[in-house]
Design a protein around this motif. Structure first.
Motif, PDB file in Angstrom:
ATOM      1  N   PRO A  25      10.690   2.761   1.238  1.00 23.15           N
ATOM      2  CA  PRO A  25       9.642   1.759   1.046  1.00 23.15           C
ATOM      3  C   PRO A  25       8.253   2.357   1.250  1.00 23.15           C
ATOM      4  CG  PRO A  25      11.379   0.894   2.447  1.00 23.15           C
ATOM      5  CD  PRO A  25      11.650   2.365   2.264  1.00 23.15           C
ATOM      6  N   VAL A  26       7.311   1.921   0.445  1.00 17.27           N
ATOM      7  CA  VAL A  26       5.909   2.321   0.593  1.00 17.27           C
ATOM      8  C   VAL A  26       5.358   1.444   1.717  1.00 17.27           C
ATOM      9  CG1 VAL A  26       3.680   2.471  -0.551  1.00 17.27           C
ATOM     10  CG2 VAL A  26       5.781   2.947  -1.845  1.00 17.27           C
ATOM     11  N   GLU A  27       5.057   2.047   2.859  1.00 18.82           N
ATOM     12  CA  GLU A  27       4.790   1.310   4.092  1.00 18.82           C
ATOM     13  C   GLU A  27       3.645   0.294   4.001  1.00 18.82           C
ATOM     14  OE1 GLU A  27       5.913  -0.207   7.476  1.00 18.82           O
ATOM     15  OE2 GLU A  27       7.017   1.361   6.436  1.00 18.82           O
ATOM     16  N   PRO A  28       2.467   0.637   3.473  1.00 20.74           N
ATOM     17  CA  PRO A  28       1.412  -0.387   3.418  1.00 20.74           C
ATOM     18  C   PRO A  28       1.812  -1.575   2.536  1.00 20.74           C
ATOM     19  CG  PRO A  28       0.481   1.790   3.053  1.00 20.74           C
ATOM     20  CD  PRO A  28       1.978   1.944   3.042  1.00 20.74           C
ATOM     21  N   VAL A  29       2.493  -1.303   1.446  1.00 20.69           N
ATOM     22  CA  VAL A  29       2.953  -2.378   0.565  1.00 20.69           C
ATOM     23  C   VAL A  29       4.029  -3.190   1.269  1.00 20.69           C
ATOM     24  CG1 VAL A  29       4.094  -2.887  -1.639  1.00 20.69           C
ATOM     25  CG2 VAL A  29       2.353  -1.093  -1.522  1.00 20.69           C
ATOM     26  N   GLU A  30       4.933  -2.526   1.960  1.00 19.85           N
ATOM     27  CA  GLU A  30       6.001  -3.206   2.696  1.00 19.85           C
ATOM     28  C   GLU A  30       5.417  -4.172   3.727  1.00 19.85           C
ATOM     29  OE1 GLU A  30       9.844  -4.242   3.892  1.00 19.85           O
ATOM     30  OE2 GLU A  30       9.110  -3.235   2.095  1.00 19.85           O
ATOM     31  N   ARG A  31       4.395  -3.732   4.447  1.00 19.36           N
ATOM     32  CA  ARG A  31       3.766  -4.616   5.449  1.00 19.36           C
ATOM     33  C   ARG A  31       3.135  -5.835   4.785  1.00 19.36           C
ATOM     34  NH1 ARG A  31       1.874   0.321   7.672  1.00 19.36           N
ATOM     35  NH2 ARG A  31      -0.198  -0.163   6.862  1.00 19.36           N
ATOM     36  N   PHE A  32       2.463  -5.631   3.649  1.00 19.41           N
ATOM     37  CA  PHE A  32       1.829  -6.745   2.951  1.00 19.41           C
ATOM     38  C   PHE A  32       2.873  -7.728   2.422  1.00 19.41           C
ATOM     39  CE2 PHE A  32       0.110  -8.575  -1.051  1.00 19.41           C
ATOM     40  CZ  PHE A  32      -0.841  -9.392  -0.473  1.00 19.41           C
TER      41      PHE A  32
END
Length: 55
Positions: A25-32
């Motif tokens: 997972p792409v972490e900043p996108v996952e958090r959003f």
């Protein structure tokens, strides 16, 4: 990159994530996207954001 459907075990909860070229997972996108799920946005809305962020 690709958008991936996510189903939580022992639940009917559906969400979406964005996987990078390393299949993680792409972490900043996952958090959003997790934030959108936490404020109870529809899975279709989360999917649309995931695709937009991928593009």
């Amino acid at each position: 990159m690709r958008v991936q459907r996510v189903l939580m075990p022992n639940s009917e909860f559906e969400s979406w994530t964005l996987l990078g070229d390393d299949h993680m997972p792409v972490e900043p996108v996952e958090r959003f996207l997790a934030y959108l799920a936490s404020i109870e946005k529809s899975p279709n809305t989360i999917k649309a954001y995931a695709h937009d962020l991928k593009d």
